[in-house]
Design a protein around this motif. Structure first.
Motif, mmCIF file in Angstrom:
data_model
loop_
_atom_site.group_PDB
_atom_site.id
_atom_site.type_symbol
_atom_site.label_atom_id
_atom_site.label_comp_id
_atom_site.label_asym_id
_atom_site.label_seq_id
_atom_site.Cartn_x
_atom_site.Cartn_y
_atom_site.Cartn_z
ATOM 1 N N GLY A 157 47.059 22.350 65.920
ATOM 2 C CA GLY A 157 46.987 23.797 65.858
ATOM 3 C C GLY A 157 45.773 24.192 65.035
ATOM 4 N N LEU A 158 44.760 24.719 65.697
ATOM 5 C CA LEU A 158 43.533 25.145 65.017
ATOM 6 C C LEU A 158 43.679 26.598 64.605
ATOM 7 N N MET A 159 43.559 26.872 63.313
ATOM 8 C CA MET A 159 43.685 28.222 62.781
ATOM 9 C C MET A 159 42.300 28.742 62.397
ATOM 10 N N LEU A 160 41.890 29.800 63.094
ATOM 11 C CA LEU A 160 40.606 30.460 62.801
ATOM 12 C C LEU A 160 40.909 31.909 62.426
ATOM 13 N N ILE A 161 41.464 32.080 61.255
ATOM 14 C CA ILE A 161 41.960 33.383 60.838
ATOM 15 C C ILE A 161 40.895 34.098 60.002
ATOM 16 N N ALA A 162 40.399 35.206 60.548
ATOM 17 C CA ALA A 162 39.404 36.044 59.846
ATOM 18 C C ALA A 162 38.218 35.223 59.343
ATOM 19 N N ILE A 163 37.632 34.447 60.255
ATOM 20 C CA ILE A 163 36.539 33.580 59.832
ATOM 21 C C ILE A 163 35.295 33.708 60.703
ATOM 22 N N VAL A 164 35.437 33.924 62.020
ATOM 23 C CA VAL A 164 34.250 33.876 62.883
ATOM 24 C C VAL A 164 33.308 35.052 62.645
ATOM 25 N N HIS A 165 33.798 36.136 62.034
ATOM 26 C CA HIS A 165 32.897 37.268 61.780
ATOM 27 C C HIS A 165 31.880 36.980 60.681
#
Length: 271
Positions: A157-165
């Motif tokens: 499970g890859l979690m990309l929470i509030a990061i790509v911005h």
């Protein structure tokens, strides 16, 4: 880190950092004057910042429970962990399945300084922390802690929470996310929140300027651009929606005005 040793780190207090702004808004104490100044300046422009950030945190909680309970995911990679704020990811998923393993990563040195709080795993499970910048995915994917903790042949499970911005260039952001997804086995899942100004463009343009003035990156994306992070994946119902509308626990979330939430949220499966 060896037991009893505290790492010497440069906390880079001369510029704001998203993790520490987040910590301040959530009522934490692990932030500095520049972070507080950035947060307060943003609140002057967009008073709903706290509502938005709390909605992001509760999305992570719901997504983690969904992946552990409904999808049977037993290992997670959380990129852009932030400063530990209970309940953390491993506390949620190990409540469902104590044997679950979690690898946390972040590039903010203050998170490293508090990494012990991320290591309180259930006895049957395991957690690890990697000081890493997602802009360098090869280094992250080669980290010994990753391979010692997660089975690369089982779904992750890859979690990309509030990061790509925090990666402002679209091509770079997409390439980084795609490289990490490509390294994961079939049956893995991606849970992400992607910053958007679709619902309050003029106000959030000023937020972007404020972040830049305090030395932090910020890039809002429209829905079409946000959906590109899920290309080639199978979106789980209800698809990519404002994050407070993704399988809310109660009707209270639905009463929040759209203009107060500046992120899309979604979960997708890798075929």
């Amino acid at each position: 880190m060896a037991d009893g040793m505290r790492p010497e780190v440069d906390l880079r207090t001369d510029r704001a950092h998203g993790a520490r702004i987040y910590d301040y808004i959530l009522g934490g104490k692990d932030n500095y004057a520049v972070d507080r100044a950035a947060a307060e300046a943003t609140l002057q422009i967009w008073p709903a910042l706290g509502v938005h950030m709390r909605a992001n945190r509760t999305f992570m909680h719901r997504a983690a429970r969904f992946l552990a309970q409904e999808c049977g995911v037993r290992q997670f990679l959380d990129i852009g962990t932030g400063i530990p704020t209970p309940p953390n990811l491993h506390e949620i998923v190990q409540e469902v399945a104590p044997e679950t393993r979690v690898v946390y990563t972040d590039n903010d040195p203050i998170v490293l300084a508090h990494a012990r709080a991320l290591m309180t795993s259930a006895e049957r499970g395991r957690t690890a922390y990697i000081q890493s910048d997602m802009r360098e995915p090869e280094a992250l994917l080669a980290a010994p802690e990753l391979h010692e903790t997660l089975d690369q042949d089982r779904p992750i499970g890859l979690m990309l929470i509030a990061i790509v911005h925090f990666i402002e260039d679209d091509d770079e952001a997409l390439a980084v996310v795609r490289r990490i997804i490509d390294a994961m086995p079939s049956g893995s899942y991606v849970a992400a929140t992607v910053a958007t100004d679709d619902f309050a463009p003029e106000m959030l343009a000023k937020v972007t300027d404020t972040y830049h003035e305090h030395g932090e990156s910020m890039r809002f994306r429209d829905k079409a651009a946000a959906e590109r992070f899920f290309d080639g994946l199978e979106l789980v119902d209800p698809g990519l929606v404002q994050m407070h509308k993704w399988r809310p626990d109660d009707d209270e979330h639905l009463s929040v005005p759209d203009a107060d939430i500046a992120m899309y949220g979604g979960i997708a499966r890798k075929p």
